[in-house]
Design an enzyme around this catalytic site. Structure first.
Site, mmCIF file in Angstrom:
data_model
loop_
_atom_site.group_PDB
_atom_site.id
_atom_site.type_symbol
_atom_site.label_atom_id
_atom_site.label_comp_id
_atom_site.label_asym_id
_atom_site.label_seq_id
_atom_site.Cartn_x
_atom_site.Cartn_y
_atom_site.Cartn_z
ATOM 1 N N ARG A 157 27.796 15.331 14.430
ATOM 2 C CA ARG A 157 26.563 15.643 14.100
ATOM 3 C C ARG A 157 26.042 17.116 14.567
ATOM 4 O O ARG A 157 25.594 18.051 13.957
ATOM 5 C CB ARG A 157 25.443 14.761 14.397
ATOM 6 C CG ARG A 157 23.746 14.745 14.139
ATOM 7 C CD ARG A 157 23.064 13.773 14.543
ATOM 8 N NE ARG A 157 21.662 13.933 14.103
ATOM 9 C CZ ARG A 157 20.733 14.158 14.798
ATOM 10 N NH1 ARG A 157 21.029 14.366 16.244
ATOM 11 N NH2 ARG A 157 19.513 14.300 14.445
ATOM 12 N N HIS A 160 24.724 20.295 12.437
ATOM 13 C CA HIS A 160 23.419 21.033 12.939
ATOM 14 C C HIS A 160 23.545 22.178 13.512
ATOM 15 O O HIS A 160 22.281 23.210 13.114
ATOM 16 C CB HIS A 160 22.847 20.235 13.839
ATOM 17 C CG HIS A 160 22.018 18.964 13.534
ATOM 18 N ND1 HIS A 160 20.793 18.304 13.950
ATOM 19 C CD2 HIS A 160 22.076 18.133 12.444
ATOM 20 C CE1 HIS A 160 20.416 17.080 13.567
ATOM 21 N NE2 HIS A 160 21.217 17.186 12.607
ATOM 22 N N ASN A 215 16.636 17.876 16.645
ATOM 23 C CA ASN A 215 17.637 17.971 17.826
ATOM 24 C C ASN A 215 16.856 17.333 19.002
ATOM 25 O O ASN A 215 17.513 16.649 19.715
ATOM 26 C CB ASN A 215 17.918 19.165 17.999
ATOM 27 C CG ASN A 215 18.852 19.833 17.039
ATOM 28 O OD1 ASN A 215 19.676 19.132 16.436
ATOM 29 N ND2 ASN A 215 18.986 21.070 17.158
ATOM 30 N N HIS A 244 27.737 9.214 7.890
ATOM 31 C CA HIS A 244 26.885 8.284 8.286
ATOM 32 C C HIS A 244 27.274 6.883 8.216
ATOM 33 O O HIS A 244 26.931 5.755 8.496
ATOM 34 C CB HIS A 244 25.457 8.139 7.434
ATOM 35 C CG HIS A 244 24.572 9.268 7.785
ATOM 36 N ND1 HIS A 244 23.249 9.559 7.177
ATOM 37 C CD2 HIS A 244 24.485 10.582 8.859
ATOM 38 C CE1 HIS A 244 22.518 10.630 7.689
ATOM 39 N NE2 HIS A 244 23.433 11.123 8.708
#
Length: 332
Positions: free
Chosen positions: A67, A71, A99, A198
């Site tokens: 992740r 990001h 975040n 996911h």
């Protein structure tokens, strides 16, 4: 009719997507897997061993590291800007809505960086460490492997506003999410394949509460969510409080990288709104979900391609940026 046209385009993209094994041209230079072969031949092994230790200690860390790379790349490109702490003129991206209270794994990256600085000082960028850690996390949980193009350099600034605006949010509409991907040079195939990450990891109650209590402002749960699953979620995600309570994104095989995520979507058991819209709001994405649910190998193949493509978003190369000594702060 336009949706069928979209669907045709999806399969055209599938059939003709270029995939070069050695060298990856980006809009800012070249990245290639052999970048550290001479300057730091142990680099990949060092990253892999520390990631393996961290994931063995806590299975959730694999999803957290994956992740972080995502990001990072969606804000100013893959330049490790997300790792910078606030200091001087820098306002950390760690404070952004996507975040804050959820981005994690920074200590693992610190440990990798320290080990690499001992082995080959001032050589391996934090941005490349993140790309390698994301690949290793995928492999360690049973997912596909790929050669990671390397040669990124680290940014000397961060963008709090970019982090707030560019990263897809759980409550975004399908069109908003797709637009955010397309602005980064990614297409609908990449969107669906990368959403497959996911298959591992967790989400907080606060990120899907609206779906199970008041999706459209009428005090009712989302009708596209399996109602028995919704009832189960409500037992640990109350209407108020419990914001940080964690739930598996894929309740079937939460720590194994596989295609159960897509099977869950077809059963209307996608946890986040941004997951379920892949089957309810667009025919082309729905068809891709069905393909990946039926064919794990095809999902793995496309996920690897899309991760390479995402890792190529606007990297700093050549004399741009720097190689940080400490991933949390720019060099003096």
């Amino acid at each position: 009719m336009s949706q069928f046209k979209n669907l045709f385009m999806v399969f055209t993209i599938f059939a003709f997507a270029p995939f070069c094994s050695f060298c990856y041209s980006t809009n800012a230079g070249y990245l290639y897997p052999q970048y550290y072969d001479r300057s730091c031949p142990q680099a990949q092994e060092i990253v892999k061993s520390i990631v393996a230790k961290a994931v063995a200690k806590e299975a959730r860390m694999a999803a957290s590291l994956l992740r972080l790379h995502f990001h990072d790349c969606f804000v100013k490109g893959c330049d490790a800007s997300v790792l910078l702490d606030s200091s001087g003129t820098i306002i950390s991206e760690k404070r952004s809505n996507p975040n804050r209270n959820s981005a994690r794994g920074f200590e693992v990256l610190d440990e990798i960086k320290s080990a690499l600085e001992r082995e080959c000082p001032h050589t391996v960028s934090c941005a490349d460490i993140m790309a390698l850690a994301a690949r290793d996390s995928t492999v360690l949980t049973g997912g596909p492997s790929w050669e990671v193009p390397l040669g990124r350099r680290d940014s000397r600034d961060a963008s709090l506003s970019g982090s707030n605006q560019n990263i897809p949010a759980p409550n975004n509409t399908f069109q908003t999410i797709l637009t955010k991907f397309m602005l980064k040079g990614l297409d609908i195939v990449d969107l669906v394949a990368l959403s497959g990450s996911h298959t591992i990891g967790n989400a907080r109650c606060v990120s899907f509460r609206q779906r199970i209590y008041n999706q459209t402002g009428n005090g009712q749960p989302d009708y596209t969510l399996d109602q028995s699953y919704a009832a189960q979620l409500r037992t640990r995600c109350p209407q108020s409080g419990g914001d940080q309570n964690l739930f598996f994104l894929d309740f079937v095989s939460p720590t194994k990288f596989d295609n159960n995520y897509f099977k869950n979507l077809l059963s209307f058991k996608g946890l986040l709104n941004s997951d379920e819209v892949l089957v309810t709001k667009n025919l082309a994405s729905f068809e891709l979900v069905k393909i990946y649910a039926e064919n794990n190998d095809l999902f793995f193949e496309q996920f690897a391609k899309s991760m390479i493509k995402m890792g190529n978003i606007s990297p700093l190369t050549g004399s741009r940026g720097e190689i940080r000594k400490n991933c949390r702060k720019i060099n003096n």
